[in-house]
Design an enzyme around this catalytic site. Structure first.
Site, PDB file in Angstrom:
ATOM      1  N   GLY A 116      -3.233  -3.552  -1.751  1.00 49.65           N
ATOM      2  CA  GLY A 116      -4.192  -4.264  -2.492  1.00 49.65           C
ATOM      3  C   GLY A 116      -4.872  -5.347  -1.754  1.00 49.65           C
ATOM      4  O   GLY A 116      -5.937  -5.879  -2.132  1.00 49.65           O
ATOM      5  N   ARG A 117      -4.202  -5.506  -0.512  1.00 53.38           N
ATOM      6  CA  ARG A 117      -5.071  -6.705   0.428  1.00 53.38           C
ATOM      7  C   ARG A 117      -4.804  -6.207   1.862  1.00 53.38           C
ATOM      8  O   ARG A 117      -4.823  -6.840   2.818  1.00 53.38           O
ATOM      9  CB  ARG A 117      -4.273  -7.997   0.416  1.00 53.38           C
ATOM     10  CG  ARG A 117      -2.654  -7.861   0.480  1.00 53.38           C
ATOM     11  CD  ARG A 117      -2.406  -9.275   0.391  1.00 53.38           C
ATOM     12  NE  ARG A 117      -0.784  -8.948  -0.006  1.00 53.38           N
ATOM     13  CZ  ARG A 117       0.148  -9.952   0.271  1.00 53.38           C
ATOM     14  NH1 ARG A 117      -0.126 -11.196   0.292  1.00 53.38           N
ATOM     15  NH2 ARG A 117       1.269  -9.423  -0.082  1.00 53.38           N
ATOM     16  N   LYS A 172      -4.127  -7.123   7.293  1.00 58.24           N
ATOM     17  CA  LYS A 172      -3.563  -7.663   5.967  1.00 58.24           C
ATOM     18  C   LYS A 172      -4.515  -8.753   5.698  1.00 58.24           C
ATOM     19  O   LYS A 172      -4.487  -9.704   6.518  1.00 58.24           O
ATOM     20  CB  LYS A 172      -2.100  -7.764   6.334  1.00 58.24           C
ATOM     21  CG  LYS A 172      -1.396  -7.851   4.858  1.00 58.24           C
ATOM     22  CD  LYS A 172       0.083  -8.143   5.096  1.00 58.24           C
ATOM     23  CE  LYS A 172       0.871  -8.404   4.073  1.00 58.24           C
ATOM     24  NZ  LYS A 172       2.404  -8.644   4.080  1.00 58.24           N
ATOM     25  N   ASP A 232      -7.088 -10.737  -5.150  1.00 63.34           N
ATOM     26  CA  ASP A 232      -8.258 -10.974  -4.601  1.00 63.34           C
ATOM     27  C   ASP A 232      -8.644 -10.346  -3.189  1.00 63.34           C
ATOM     28  O   ASP A 232      -9.411 -10.084  -2.518  1.00 63.34           O
ATOM     29  CB  ASP A 232      -8.825 -12.315  -4.428  1.00 63.34           C
ATOM     30  CG  ASP A 232      -7.851 -13.065  -3.444  1.00 63.34           C
ATOM     31  OD1 ASP A 232      -7.037 -12.487  -3.110  1.00 63.34           O
ATOM     32  OD2 ASP A 232      -7.889 -14.383  -3.102  1.00 63.34           O
ATOM     33  N   ARG A 273      -1.462  -6.092  11.705  1.00 62.05           N
ATOM     34  CA  ARG A 273       0.188  -5.338  11.639  1.00 62.05           C
ATOM     35  C   ARG A 273       0.103  -4.229  12.350  1.00 62.05           C
ATOM     36  O   ARG A 273      -0.612  -3.417  12.179  1.00 62.05           O
ATOM     37  CB  ARG A 273       0.583  -5.516  10.096  1.00 62.05           C
ATOM     38  CG  ARG A 273       2.018  -5.001   9.921  1.00 62.05           C
ATOM     39  CD  ARG A 273       2.876  -5.390   8.676  1.00 62.05           C
ATOM     40  NE  ARG A 273       2.063  -4.729   7.626  1.00 62.05           N
ATOM     41  CZ  ARG A 273       2.617  -5.092   6.272  1.00 62.05           C
ATOM     42  NH1 ARG A 273       3.465  -5.867   6.091  1.00 62.05           N
ATOM     43  NH2 ARG A 273       1.976  -4.109   5.145  1.00 62.05           N
ATOM     44  N   ARG A 319       6.816   3.977   2.598  1.00 66.42           N
ATOM     45  CA  ARG A 319       7.848   3.239   2.143  1.00 66.42           C
ATOM     46  C   ARG A 319       8.732   4.010   0.995  1.00 66.42           C
ATOM     47  O   ARG A 319       8.144   5.281   0.536  1.00 66.42           O
ATOM     48  CB  ARG A 319       7.260   1.862   1.149  1.00 66.42           C
ATOM     49  CG  ARG A 319       6.316   1.313   1.977  1.00 66.42           C
ATOM     50  CD  ARG A 319       4.991   1.051   0.896  1.00 66.42           C
ATOM     51  NE  ARG A 319       3.929   0.368   2.004  1.00 66.42           N
ATOM     52  CZ  ARG A 319       3.779  -0.810   2.105  1.00 66.42           C
ATOM     53  NH1 ARG A 319       4.700  -1.768   1.531  1.00 66.42           N
ATOM     54  NH2 ARG A 319       2.786  -1.365   2.773  1.00 66.42           N
ATOM     55  N   ASP A 376       8.980  -0.855  -2.512  1.00 61.74           N
ATOM     56  CA  ASP A 376       7.788  -0.836  -1.873  1.00 61.74           C
ATOM     57  C   ASP A 376       7.750  -1.578  -0.650  1.00 61.74           C
ATOM     58  O   ASP A 376       6.959  -1.500   0.139  1.00 61.74           O
ATOM     59  CB  ASP A 376       6.759  -1.154  -3.107  1.00 61.74           C
ATOM     60  CG  ASP A 376       6.626  -2.780  -3.355  1.00 61.74           C
ATOM     61  OD1 ASP A 376       7.770  -2.975  -4.280  1.00 61.74           O
ATOM     62  OD2 ASP A 376       5.987  -3.563  -3.186  1.00 61.74           O
ATOM     63  N   ASP A 378       6.998  -6.732   5.377  1.00 61.07           N
ATOM     64  CA  ASP A 378       6.447  -7.628   4.404  1.00 61.07           C
ATOM     65  C   ASP A 378       7.137  -8.990   4.329  1.00 61.07           C
ATOM     66  O   ASP A 378       8.020  -9.197   3.471  1.00 61.07           O
ATOM     67  CB  ASP A 378       6.802  -6.715   3.178  1.00 61.07           C
ATOM     68  CG  ASP A 378       5.212  -6.560   2.418  1.00 61.07           C
ATOM     69  OD1 ASP A 378       4.400  -7.454   2.807  1.00 61.07           O
ATOM     70  OD2 ASP A 378       4.993  -5.474   1.713  1.00 61.07           O
TER      71      ASP A 378
HETATM   72  P1  AMP Z   1       3.848  -7.430  -1.815  1.00 59.12           P
HETATM   73  O1  AMP Z   1       4.880  -8.807  -2.732  1.00 59.12           O
HETATM   74  O2  AMP Z   1       3.550  -8.251  -0.712  1.00 59.12           O
HETATM   75  O3  AMP Z   1       4.883  -6.758  -1.691  1.00 59.12           O
HETATM   76  O4  AMP Z   1       2.935  -7.165  -2.919  1.00 59.12           O
HETATM   77  C1  AMP Z   1       3.078  -6.290  -4.016  1.00 59.12           C
HETATM   78  C2  AMP Z   1       1.868  -5.744  -4.359  1.00 59.12           C
HETATM   79  O5  AMP Z   1       0.905  -6.652  -4.631  1.00 59.12           O
HETATM   80  C3  AMP Z   1       1.438  -4.721  -3.366  1.00 59.12           C
HETATM   81  O6  AMP Z   1       0.569  -3.606  -3.924  1.00 59.12           O
HETATM   82  C4  AMP Z   1       0.121  -5.860  -2.648  1.00 59.12           C
HETATM   83  O7  AMP Z   1      -0.998  -5.076  -2.058  1.00 59.12           O
HETATM   84  C5  AMP Z   1      -0.356  -6.467  -3.840  1.00 59.12           C
HETATM   85  N1  AMP Z   1      -0.919  -7.678  -3.514  1.00 59.12           N
HETATM   86  C6  AMP Z   1      -0.395  -9.001  -3.023  1.00 59.12           C
HETATM   87  N2  AMP Z   1      -1.207  -9.908  -2.908  1.00 59.12           N
HETATM   88  C7  AMP Z   1      -2.521  -9.403  -3.320  1.00 59.12           C
HETATM   89  C8  AMP Z   1      -3.587 -10.002  -3.014  1.00 59.12           C
HETATM   90  N3  AMP Z   1      -3.966 -11.335  -2.663  1.00 59.12           N
HETATM   91  N4  AMP Z   1      -4.708  -9.236  -3.578  1.00 59.12           N
HETATM   92  C9  AMP Z   1      -4.656  -7.882  -3.954  1.00 59.12           C
HETATM   93  N5  AMP Z   1      -3.370  -7.468  -4.046  1.00 59.12           N
HETATM   94  C10 AMP Z   1      -2.422  -8.064  -3.837  1.00 59.12           C
HETATM   95 MG    MG Z   2       4.820  -5.034  -0.281  1.00 60.72          MG
END
Ligand code: AMP
Ligand code: MG
Length: 458
Positions: A90-91, A110, A122, A174, A181, A246, A256
């Site tokens: 997502g980012r 990232k 965002d 990264r 995963r 994930d 992560d």
């Molecule tokens: P994480 O907590 O880093 O494992 O992220 C969990 C999910 O939320 C993943 O699919 C990320 O890509 C998404 N995510 C986390 N932060 C953001 C952000 N700022 N914008 C879009 N997606 C996000």
């Molecule tokens: Mg993650």
């Protein structure tokens, strides 16, 4: 050509439902914070003539080389026990793979902007989580704990809005063995897409476990690497903080770095993450959670097996071996910290020491780094330990003096938000030489410096 990145990307040979091609959203004023020249050299990259401005343009996504084929990967995952059938990058944005002296690696930005998997996010990151990931992954690498690595960090010149207010935006690059995963398997399993699961299984075996022989061997080898990895976390007082499926990488690297931390004062129930209200990912829960996550991986693999009832029986037998396997890895990780060979006696001694440390509220890292001091703090334990005839050189090699302490990371982040990166660079130098005494970084936090919670990397 400032930097040649000869990408050779095999993930794109998988069906297009595995990813979405996506360009990086431009940023207004990319500035290089740090570039990991040692890692670039390990990757066989020629960086001789690259200027900071060129590095910033590349690793912000503003000036990607023609060899890049940017895309976002899809995956699913159990988040705090509940299944989310659709997550994904997502980012983050994959630039491609390098067939390097370190083996095949993914290069990923990232914080590079929204993708179809951003949901309500965002797609951006602020400088805090970017610096934390950079510091943590460099520290883990220096401690010889399998980890994704950080190649570059840049500020974007744009502001990112978070709960605390508008913050400076940043992007970390990264490097990972891959970004496959447990959740990647779960994505296709949850959809009943057996064809995709078979392709993913074949791809994963070829890329990471070429001698696995099939899904059953893959499961066993993934389990072995996870057991080793989490035992090393435990032996360094490391708490990952978000062990969602994930965030469990199939190649067995720590991935992560969100609300993660190395413990100061030891207690098995320690939790840092502000969103982990139940203590699901507390220090002492990391082994049983890994067991649970591996069971989810096994479940996702069942559909590729010809006889599914038989597969459930076989996979259950494999997964049931986790506790014993983990115990032996735990012993293998802790025994050298006492200067002892990995025996049951060493395991008992290590556990006794931890019990004493919890009662005494002892500092995790410093207790192990100064075991001779237990002659006064834990005299009975000390006598038993010396009687076991420890090898002092062995324990010195396995007990770091410096870990990235949370209050030091917060101090570096705080300074960075005002444009002062000196504390970050000083901390980075300290944590990349963890076996060298470095007084300012060895002290536990004063009561007023203590950071009680860490936040998700968003
Ligand atoms: P994480 O907590 O880093 O494992 O992220 C969990 C999910 O939320 C993943 O699919 C990320 O890509 C998404 N995510 C986390 N932060 C953001 C952000 N700022 N914008 C879009 N997606 C996000
Ligand atoms: Mg993650």
């Amino acid at each position: 050509m400032p930097l040649s990145l000869p990408f050779d990307t095999t993930y794109l040979t998988l069906p297009d439902r595995f990813y979405t091609r996506q360009t990086a959203a431009p940023v207004s004023d990319p500035q290089l914070i740090v570039f990991n020249h040692a890692l670039a050299a390990d990757l066989g990259l020629e960086t001789g003539t690259m200027t900071d401005a060129e590095a910033a343009a590349i690793f912000s996504g503003n000036a990607l080389p023609d060899t890049a084929t940017p895309f976002a990967q899809v995956y699913a995952g159990h988040q705090f026990g509940g299944f989310s059938p659709q997550l994904g990058d997502g980012r983050a944005l994959h630039l491609g793979e390098l067939d390097s002296p370190l083996g095949r690696v993914d290069i990923q930005l990232k914080g590079s902007g929204p993708t179809p998997y951003s949901r309500s996010g965002d797609g951006r990151a602020w400088v805090g989580p970017v610096l934390r990931e950079y510091l943590m992954s460099c520290a883990m690498q220096a401690l010889d704990i399998p980890t994704t690595k950080a190649l570059a960090a840049v500020t974007t010149g744009d502001r990112v809005l978070r709960e605390q207010g508008p913050l400076p935006g940043a992007i970390v690059t990264r490097v990972a063995a891959s970004h496959i995963r447990v959740g990647t398997f779960q994505f296709f399993a949850a959809r009943g897409d057996v064809e995709a699961l078979e392709k993913l299984t074949g791809y994963t075996i070829a890329r990471h476990y070429p001698d696995a022989g099939g899904p059953s061997g893959l499961l066993e080898q993934v389990m072995a690497r996870q057991a080793r990895l989490v035992a090393l976390w435990m032996a360094h007082g490391f708490i990952h903080g978000v062990m969602n499926t994930d965030n469990v990488q199939i190649a067995g690297e720590t991935i992560d770095y969100g609300p993660c931390a190395f413990m100061d004062t030891y207690h098995p129930d320690t939790v840092f993450s502000s969103i982990d209200h139940q203590g699901r990912y507390a220090y002492s829960n990391q082994p049983p959670i890994t067991h649970w996550n591996l069971a989810q991986f096994a479940t996702a693999l069942v559909p590729v097996m010809p006889d599914q009832d038989q597969a459930i029986e076989d996979f259950t037998a494999v997964i049931n071996r986790f506790p014993a396997l983990f115990q032996s890895e735990w012993t293998r990780a802790f025994a050298p910290k006492l200067g002892l060979p990995a025996t049951d006696q060493a395991a008992v001694l290590a556990q006794d020491l931890l019990d004493h440390m919890a009662k005494a509220k002892a500092d995790f890292t410093n207790t192990f780094a100064n075991l001779h001091q237990t002659a006064t703090t834990f005299p009975d334990w000390h006598k038993t330990w010396r009687a076991a005839d420890p090898d002092d050189a062995l324990w010195a090699r396995h007990n770091p003096q410096v870990i990235p302490r949370t209050h030091k990371i917060e101090e570096a982040i705080q300074a960075a938000t005002t444009g002062d990166y000196a504390p970050f660079h000083a901390l980075l130098a300290a944590v990349t030489n963890p076996f060298t005494k470095n007084e300012p970084y060895m002290q536990p936090p004063d009561p007023n410096e203590k950071v009680l919670q860490t936040f998700c990397g968003t």
